[in-house]
Design a protein around this motif. Structure first.
Motif, PDB file in Angstrom:
ATOM      1  N   ILE A  41       0.851  -1.189   0.000  1.00 58.00           N
ATOM      2  CA  ILE A  41       0.000   0.000   0.000  1.00 58.00           C
ATOM      3  C   ILE A  41       0.882   1.233   0.000  1.00 58.00           C
ATOM      4  O   ILE A  41       1.734   1.397   0.865  1.00 58.00           O
ATOM      5  N   PHE A  42       0.681   2.091  -0.997  1.00 62.71           N
ATOM      6  CA  PHE A  42       1.429   3.341  -1.131  1.00 62.71           C
ATOM      7  C   PHE A  42       0.417   4.476  -0.960  1.00 62.71           C
ATOM      8  O   PHE A  42      -0.363   4.747  -1.846  1.00 62.71           O
ATOM      9  N   TYR A  43       0.425   5.104   0.233  1.00 65.10           N
ATOM     10  CA  TYR A  43      -0.650   6.047   0.536  1.00 65.10           C
ATOM     11  C   TYR A  43      -0.203   7.504   0.442  1.00 65.10           C
ATOM     12  O   TYR A  43       0.971   7.832   0.628  1.00 65.10           O
ATOM     13  N   ALA A  44      -1.163   8.375   0.151  1.00 58.60           N
ATOM     14  CA  ALA A  44      -0.901   9.807   0.018  1.00 58.60           C
ATOM     15  C   ALA A  44      -0.821  10.453   1.395  1.00 58.60           C
ATOM     16  O   ALA A  44      -1.742  10.339   2.198  1.00 58.60           O
ATOM     17  N   LEU A  77       0.531  12.754  -6.752  1.00 63.69           N
ATOM     18  CA  LEU A  77       1.544  11.768  -7.117  1.00 63.69           C
ATOM     19  C   LEU A  77       0.921  10.392  -7.359  1.00 63.69           C
ATOM     20  O   LEU A  77       1.209   9.745  -8.371  1.00 63.69           O
ATOM     21  N   ILE A  78       0.051   9.956  -6.437  1.00 63.04           N
ATOM     22  CA  ILE A  78      -0.511   8.610  -6.616  1.00 63.04           C
ATOM     23  C   ILE A  78      -1.518   8.578  -7.771  1.00 63.04           C
ATOM     24  O   ILE A  78      -1.661   7.552  -8.446  1.00 63.04           O
ATOM     25  N   LEU A 118      -2.504   3.603  -3.434  1.00 65.92           N
ATOM     26  CA  LEU A 118      -2.409   2.583  -4.472  1.00 65.92           C
ATOM     27  C   LEU A 118      -2.203   1.232  -3.799  1.00 65.92           C
ATOM     28  O   LEU A 118      -1.401   1.105  -2.876  1.00 65.92           O
ATOM     29  N   LEU A 119      -2.922   0.231  -4.271  1.00 66.87           N
ATOM     30  CA  LEU A 119      -2.781  -1.131  -3.766  1.00 66.87           C
ATOM     31  C   LEU A 119      -2.203  -1.992  -4.875  1.00 66.87           C
ATOM     32  O   LEU A 119      -2.738  -2.037  -5.989  1.00 66.87           O
ATOM     33  N   ILE A 142       3.536  -1.311   3.786  1.00 65.49           N
ATOM     34  CA  ILE A 142       2.959   0.031   3.773  1.00 65.49           C
ATOM     35  C   ILE A 142       4.069   1.071   3.678  1.00 65.49           C
ATOM     36  O   ILE A 142       5.078   0.978   4.369  1.00 65.49           O
ATOM     37  N   TRP A 143       3.877   2.056   2.798  1.00 66.64           N
ATOM     38  CA  TRP A 143       4.769   3.214   2.785  1.00 66.64           C
ATOM     39  C   TRP A 143       4.017   4.418   2.251  1.00 66.64           C
ATOM     40  O   TRP A 143       2.914   4.301   1.728  1.00 66.64           O
ATOM     41  N   GLU A 144       4.600   5.588   2.392  1.00 69.32           N
ATOM     42  CA  GLU A 144       3.884   6.826   2.089  1.00 69.32           C
ATOM     43  C   GLU A 144       4.615   7.680   1.062  1.00 69.32           C
ATOM     44  O   GLU A 144       5.770   7.429   0.712  1.00 69.32           O
TER      45      GLU A 144
END
Length: 287
Positions: A11-14, A22-23, A58-59, A160-162
């Motif tokens: 999971i790449f979160y805003a 960006l996402i 984004l998943l 998980i990262w941001e």
């Protein structure tokens, strides 16, 4: 070889307004090239993964993790037995030069090693064998929790990262949680270590904000140094004008993936096979 390889979603979160853009752009690019991706909104993130974020994420279900140190040492053991690989630990190389016949290396105790090719895969310490500085040193911090009941972890144990810089990342190791990030420009080991307590508190606070329902108590904390480049890409191949000294430097925070790419490229080049990726990751982009 069992290096604790595990397929997990990521999971790449805003983190903020900039992260939202960006996402969204990243989502469009991935869809254009038919890469697997889902775009989740803030509500879906909370409902499915217990996460409280500024916005969506984004998943990606094609991600995985492994113990890189365990993988490397087990690979060494495998090839020591199968291919009679020789390893000389605690052997400091003080110089490495290319000659018409091959390569010549000098050790700290004034021994000489001669060989046909050299591959330097020593991370930021490889800088001493390069004619120019190509990377920036960065300090990073991490902590691991006491064991946690699996039922208290977030669903699917996603990586998980941001989007923020410096960012944090979160993942599991068995029934423990690892949090890392809060990177700083590297000054020296003493200055890096002095920030450990402060950085630990910040990482714990960010975790509790992100996943408030998940219990977390740090058992061990540590810090280290890694390298980054201006474009976030690694350096793979020979320095312009040389032919026998190869570098496999997985800079940019994706060392496992980039090191594998580097192994493929260098293996092809040593066998006389062309590999167009050498131009993408080569030193030519800065020389």
């Amino acid at each position: 070889i069992d290096a604790d390889f595990e397929r997990l979603p990521s999971i790449f979160y805003a983190s903020d307004k900039k992260g939202v853009k960006l996402i969204e752009r990243e989502y469009e690019i991935r869809k254009r090239y038919e890469l697997p991706v889902e775009l989740l909104n803030k509500g879906e993130l909370h409902k499915r993964y217990k996460m409280r974020t500024y916005a969506g994420a984004l998943l990606n279900r094609q991600s995985a993790q492994l113990d890189a140190y365990k993988a490397a040492t087990l690979l060494f053991r495998y090839h020591i037995k199968k291919d009679h690989l020789q390893i000389f630990t605690h052997t400091k190389i003080t110089s490495c030069e290319e000659t018409p016949q091959g390569c010549r290396l000098k050790t700290k105790d004034d021994r000489t090693i001669r060989c046909k090719y050299v591959i330097v895969a020593a991370g930021f310490e490889a800088g001493q064998f390069l004619p120019e500085k190509v990377m920036k040193l960065t300090s990073t911090y991490a902590l691991i929790s006491h064991p946690i009941d699996n039922k208290d972890l977030w669903p699917e144990h996603s990586l998980i990262w941001e989007t923020a810089e410096p960012y944090i990342y979160v993942r599991t190791s068995g029934n423990r949680i690892i949090i890392g990030g809060e990177d700083e420009d590297f000054n020296n080991p003493e200055a890096r270590d002095e920030l450990l307590r402060e950085k630990t508190e910040k990482l714990e606070k960010k975790f509790h904000t992100l996943l408030p329902s998940v219990p977390f108590k740090a058992e061990m904390t540590w810090c280290g140094t890694f390298s980054t480049t201006k474009d976030g890409l690694p350096f793979i191949g020979t320095w312009p004008g040389t032919e026998r000294i190869f570098f496999d430097l997985g800079y940019g925070g994706n060392g496992i993936t980039f090191s594998m790419v580097g192994a493929q490229i260098i293996s092809n080049l040593l066998q006389g096979k062309e590999d167009e990726r050498k131009d993408v990751f080569g030193f030519g982009r800065i020389c």
